[in-house]
Motif scaffolding. Sequence first.
Motif, mmCIF file in Angstrom:
data_model
loop_
_atom_site.group_PDB
_atom_site.id
_atom_site.type_symbol
_atom_site.label_atom_id
_atom_site.label_comp_id
_atom_site.label_asym_id
_atom_site.label_seq_id
_atom_site.Cartn_x
_atom_site.Cartn_y
_atom_site.Cartn_z
ATOM 1 N N ALA A 172 -10.091 -10.110 2.412
ATOM 2 C CA ALA A 172 -10.719 -10.873 1.336
ATOM 3 C C ALA A 172 -10.420 -10.267 -0.026
ATOM 4 O O ALA A 172 -10.301 -10.982 -1.012
ATOM 5 C CB ALA A 172 -12.228 -10.945 1.557
ATOM 6 N N ILE A 173 -10.284 -8.940 -0.077
ATOM 7 C CA ILE A 173 -10.009 -8.341 -1.384
ATOM 8 C C ILE A 173 -8.523 -8.135 -1.603
ATOM 9 O O ILE A 173 -8.113 -7.469 -2.542
ATOM 10 C CB ILE A 173 -10.761 -7.005 -1.574
ATOM 11 C CG1 ILE A 173 -10.334 -6.025 -0.506
ATOM 12 C CG2 ILE A 173 -12.257 -7.235 -1.575
ATOM 13 C CD1 ILE A 173 -10.848 -4.643 -0.775
ATOM 14 N N GLY A 174 -7.696 -8.697 -0.732
ATOM 15 C CA GLY A 174 -6.278 -8.751 -1.059
ATOM 16 C C GLY A 174 -5.320 -7.964 -0.193
ATOM 17 O O GLY A 174 -4.154 -7.816 -0.543
ATOM 18 N N ALA A 175 -5.790 -7.465 0.962
ATOM 19 C CA ALA A 175 -4.838 -6.793 1.853
ATOM 20 C C ALA A 175 -4.098 -7.853 2.651
ATOM 21 O O ALA A 175 -4.705 -8.820 3.101
ATOM 22 C CB ALA A 175 -5.591 -5.867 2.798
ATOM 23 N N ASP A 176 -2.795 -7.701 2.799
ATOM 24 C CA ASP A 176 -2.109 -8.651 3.672
ATOM 25 C C ASP A 176 -2.095 -8.099 5.097
ATOM 26 O O ASP A 176 -2.465 -6.950 5.337
ATOM 27 C CB ASP A 176 -0.707 -9.013 3.151
ATOM 28 C CG ASP A 176 0.160 -7.799 2.954
ATOM 29 O OD1 ASP A 176 -0.191 -6.728 3.496
ATOM 30 O OD2 ASP A 176 1.180 -7.920 2.257
ATOM 31 N N SER A 177 -1.666 -8.945 6.030
ATOM 32 C CA SER A 177 -1.747 -8.549 7.437
ATOM 33 C C SER A 177 -0.977 -7.273 7.718
ATOM 34 O O SER A 177 -1.389 -6.451 8.534
ATOM 35 C CB SER A 177 -1.215 -9.668 8.324
ATOM 36 O OG SER A 177 -1.991 -10.808 8.136
ATOM 37 N N SER A 178 0.152 -7.092 7.008
ATOM 38 C CA SER A 178 0.945 -5.900 7.318
ATOM 39 C C SER A 178 0.230 -4.629 6.849
ATOM 40 O O SER A 178 0.334 -3.582 7.491
ATOM 41 C CB SER A 178 2.344 -6.011 6.708
ATOM 42 O OG SER A 178 2.251 -6.054 5.315
ATOM 43 N N MET B 57 0.848 -1.200 0.000
ATOM 44 C CA MET B 57 0.000 0.000 0.000
ATOM 45 C C MET B 57 0.882 1.248 0.000
ATOM 46 O O MET B 57 1.841 1.332 0.763
ATOM 47 C CB MET B 57 -0.865 -0.020 1.265
ATOM 48 C CG MET B 57 -2.118 0.792 1.137
ATOM 49 S SD MET B 57 -3.144 0.561 2.618
ATOM 50 C CE MET B 57 -4.658 1.335 2.109
ATOM 51 N N ARG B 58 0.534 2.205 -0.852
ATOM 52 C CA ARG B 58 1.306 3.433 -0.907
ATOM 53 C C ARG B 58 1.069 4.264 0.348
ATOM 54 O O ARG B 58 0.005 4.208 0.941
ATOM 55 C CB ARG B 58 0.856 4.302 -2.079
ATOM 56 C CG ARG B 58 1.241 3.813 -3.416
ATOM 57 C CD ARG B 58 0.232 4.357 -4.422
ATOM 58 N NE ARG B 58 0.341 3.609 -5.667
ATOM 59 C CZ ARG B 58 1.173 3.949 -6.646
ATOM 60 N NH1 ARG B 58 1.931 5.019 -6.533
ATOM 61 N NH2 ARG B 58 1.246 3.227 -7.735
ATOM 62 N N GLN C 183 -2.549 0.217 8.613
ATOM 63 C CA GLN C 183 -3.705 1.112 8.635
ATOM 64 C C GLN C 183 -4.151 1.397 10.070
ATOM 65 O O GLN C 183 -4.394 2.546 10.437
ATOM 66 C CB GLN C 183 -4.855 0.483 7.853
ATOM 67 C CG GLN C 183 -6.039 1.451 7.741
ATOM 68 C CD GLN C 183 -7.290 0.753 7.256
ATOM 69 O OE1 GLN C 183 -7.228 -0.256 6.567
ATOM 70 N NE2 GLN C 183 -8.434 1.306 7.620
ATOM 71 N N ARG D 10 -11.230 -6.410 4.018
ATOM 72 C CA ARG D 10 -10.003 -5.926 3.379
ATOM 73 C C ARG D 10 -9.069 -7.087 3.055
ATOM 74 O O ARG D 10 -8.408 -7.095 2.012
ATOM 75 C CB ARG D 10 -9.303 -4.897 4.270
ATOM 76 C CG ARG D 10 -10.030 -3.552 4.285
ATOM 77 C CD ARG D 10 -9.320 -2.535 5.148
ATOM 78 N NE ARG D 10 -10.081 -1.290 5.232
ATOM 79 C CZ ARG D 10 -9.971 -0.274 4.374
ATOM 80 N NH1 ARG D 10 -9.114 -0.349 3.370
ATOM 81 N NH2 ARG D 10 -10.698 0.804 4.515
ATOM 82 N N SER E 62 -8.834 -15.891 9.540
ATOM 83 C CA SER E 62 -9.114 -16.050 8.117
ATOM 84 C C SER E 62 -10.170 -15.002 7.770
ATOM 85 O O SER E 62 -10.941 -14.587 8.629
ATOM 86 C CB SER E 62 -9.643 -17.455 7.840
ATOM 87 O OG SER E 62 -11.012 -17.533 8.159
ATOM 88 N N PRO E 63 -10.202 -14.541 6.510
ATOM 89 C CA PRO E 63 -11.147 -13.481 6.146
ATOM 90 C C PRO E 63 -12.584 -13.843 6.516
ATOM 91 O O PRO E 63 -13.337 -12.987 6.982
ATOM 92 C CB PRO E 63 -10.981 -13.366 4.635
ATOM 93 C CG PRO E 63 -9.611 -13.853 4.363
ATOM 94 C CD PRO E 63 -9.326 -14.914 5.391
#
Lengths: 240, 405
Positions: B318-324, B1-2, B329, B316, B397-398
């Motif tokens: 589920a749509i592809g955010a990783d834990s970091s 993420m930027r 955030q 988030r 898990s998501p």
Amino acid sequence: MADIAPAVIDARDLVKVYDGAGAETPALRGVSLTVREGEFAAVMGPSGSGKSTLMHILGCLDTPTQGTYRLAGRNVATLDDHELAQVRRETVGFVFQAFNLLPRSTVMRNVVMPMLYTQVPPGEREARAVAALESVGLESALWTHRSNELSGGQMQRVAIARSLVNNPSLVLADEPTGNLDTATGDAVMELFARLNAEGRTIVLITHEPHIAARTKRVVRIQDGLIVEDAATVGHQDGDA
Amino acid sequence: MRFADLISETLHSLTSNKVRSGLTILGIVVGIASVIAMIAIGQGSQASIEQSIQAAGSNLLTVSPSAGGQSGPGARSFGASVQSLTREDAESLAGLALVSGVAPSAQGQAQLVADGTNANVQIVGVTPAYATVSGLTVVSGSFISERDDVANAQVVVLGSTLAVDLFGEAADPVGEHIRSGNMLLTVVGVLEEKGAGLSNADSTAFIPLSTAFRYVTGSQYLSSIVLTVTDEEQMDMAEASVEATLLQRHGISDPDYADFQIQNMADMLETVSSVTGTFTALLAGIAGISLFVGGIGIMNMMLTTVTERTREIGLRKAIGADSSAISAQFLAESITLTLIGGVLGVVAGWGIGFVAANLLGVSAVITIDSVLLAAGVCAFIGVVFGYYPARRAAALSPIDALRYQ
Ligand SMILES: Nc1ncnc2c1ncn2[C@@H]1O[C@H](COP(=O)(O)OP(=O)(O)OP(=O)(O)O)[C@@H](O)[C@H]1O
Ligand SMILES: [Mg+2]
């Protein structure tokens, strides 16, 4: 169809037992399923038969209690957090039965969100979101509304648009037409057919035979087991 | 993420949940502000009490008569009822090396009548030295002079409050007359206001010592001798030489049987300091409790937030955010909230400290330590309890996170 396309989904003996559910009746009791690249399949079955449970595992959103699942050749159980996230955002587009939109965010923000975790340049995001929203036929007047101000059918289309913005090669949709009138439902099915024609693999869940009839293959589930798996009329040339 | 996306997501998330953000910030503000204000008031009071003692003069020795011949403090009686100190005793002390000023005094109670106004006041017979030793200044007229003392003059110098009580706010009482018993006193001076301190000079009437002997106490004995010592460091030595001189003059060989006692202001300052220190510690304790309560508030808010937002975390992911990305955030949100709350809390604590201290009549002392402590603890709690539950939720898990209730 002489060449056999490589398997995208390769699930073996999937068992899912939800812990906490008092009576230990498994939601899945040994499901094996192979879906090849370019397939367009429907999963049908009575309510509570385990369709959503299976879809979640296929979308790498949940883990099976037993059995192995290979997605595009990779054993999902061996992927770490980072790799799983990558699969979820690049390979799979998932449409939830309950939509799962961020209620306080606008339609546009919801659709842009999956791109925040990718390398898509900021300048391109809006254009891609617009294209996705147009493809599901959502009026542009609604794009700036908060998602909790939408009707069920409108939310459903936002959820579909969101699943498509990252151009996934596999689309998994849990009752994507469940809240839509026939005309809009037909439009969504046309969109899926078009995506399939472009080479994407699509698996969707439905209760409606006329929706299932527009796919190429129907898998029937009952009580956590696959009871029937056949090509639809007009698509019998396959290797089902 | 930027980074830009992170900032934008954070601000969006905080502003789209104004009540939630507001309450969290409020918790932080309360925690920090209460600590800063409490400590500011505590230390301010301590400083002002010590200052008022210092203003009275921490280089003072006070000799007062005390019943000699009996041992044990319970057997002693205090005040003018014991007659042991004389003007000659005072004069002999003036010759001592470390002593710079000697002010003998004899005090009593008197009814003053001026222009039909009545006041029952403390009346003190003094020599001119009293003004310097006690740090009194006249705003109008002059203090008791040597001549007044020699001549048993019927003159009086009024404390500021007393002057107003007798003659009103506007009038200058110098030259006016006051009747008291057999005396007809002429007002020769009015003192500057001294403020609350250890003595109550503001409501006292001062007359020449010899006049007091004749008309007020009816004896030649003193009620106290106040001495100033040249060097504050040598108070104990000065005290010892004063004691030795007086014992010798009174022909007493055993100090336990002395017919006087000596009070050392330096010792007194120490005692009072330790009392006010306890007071500050008490306030700090209360502040600590507020900090604890504030901390629980922040913790509670953060935990509630994360429970509420576990679904969002699931989505988030589920749509592809990783834990970091999730952790980043939530960390950014916690930091933003604690930063805003921290700044507001420091400002509010500062403000409350000043206002409250003003009401108490002391000046607030804000120490950087208290600011760092309060802000540090709240920031720590905010970040830890905003960040760790989010991390835990991100490990689900998501689907589990999405279904979380
Ligand atoms: N989190 C859960 N905890 C316990 N049991 C669950 C959970 N989720 C689903 N189940 C159970 O698992 C079974 C299958 O549920 P699933 O959601 O897969 O059904 P479905 O086929 O999608 O039904 P529908 O057509 O109504 O959506 C059901 O009996 C359900 O009660
Ligand atoms: Mg379902």
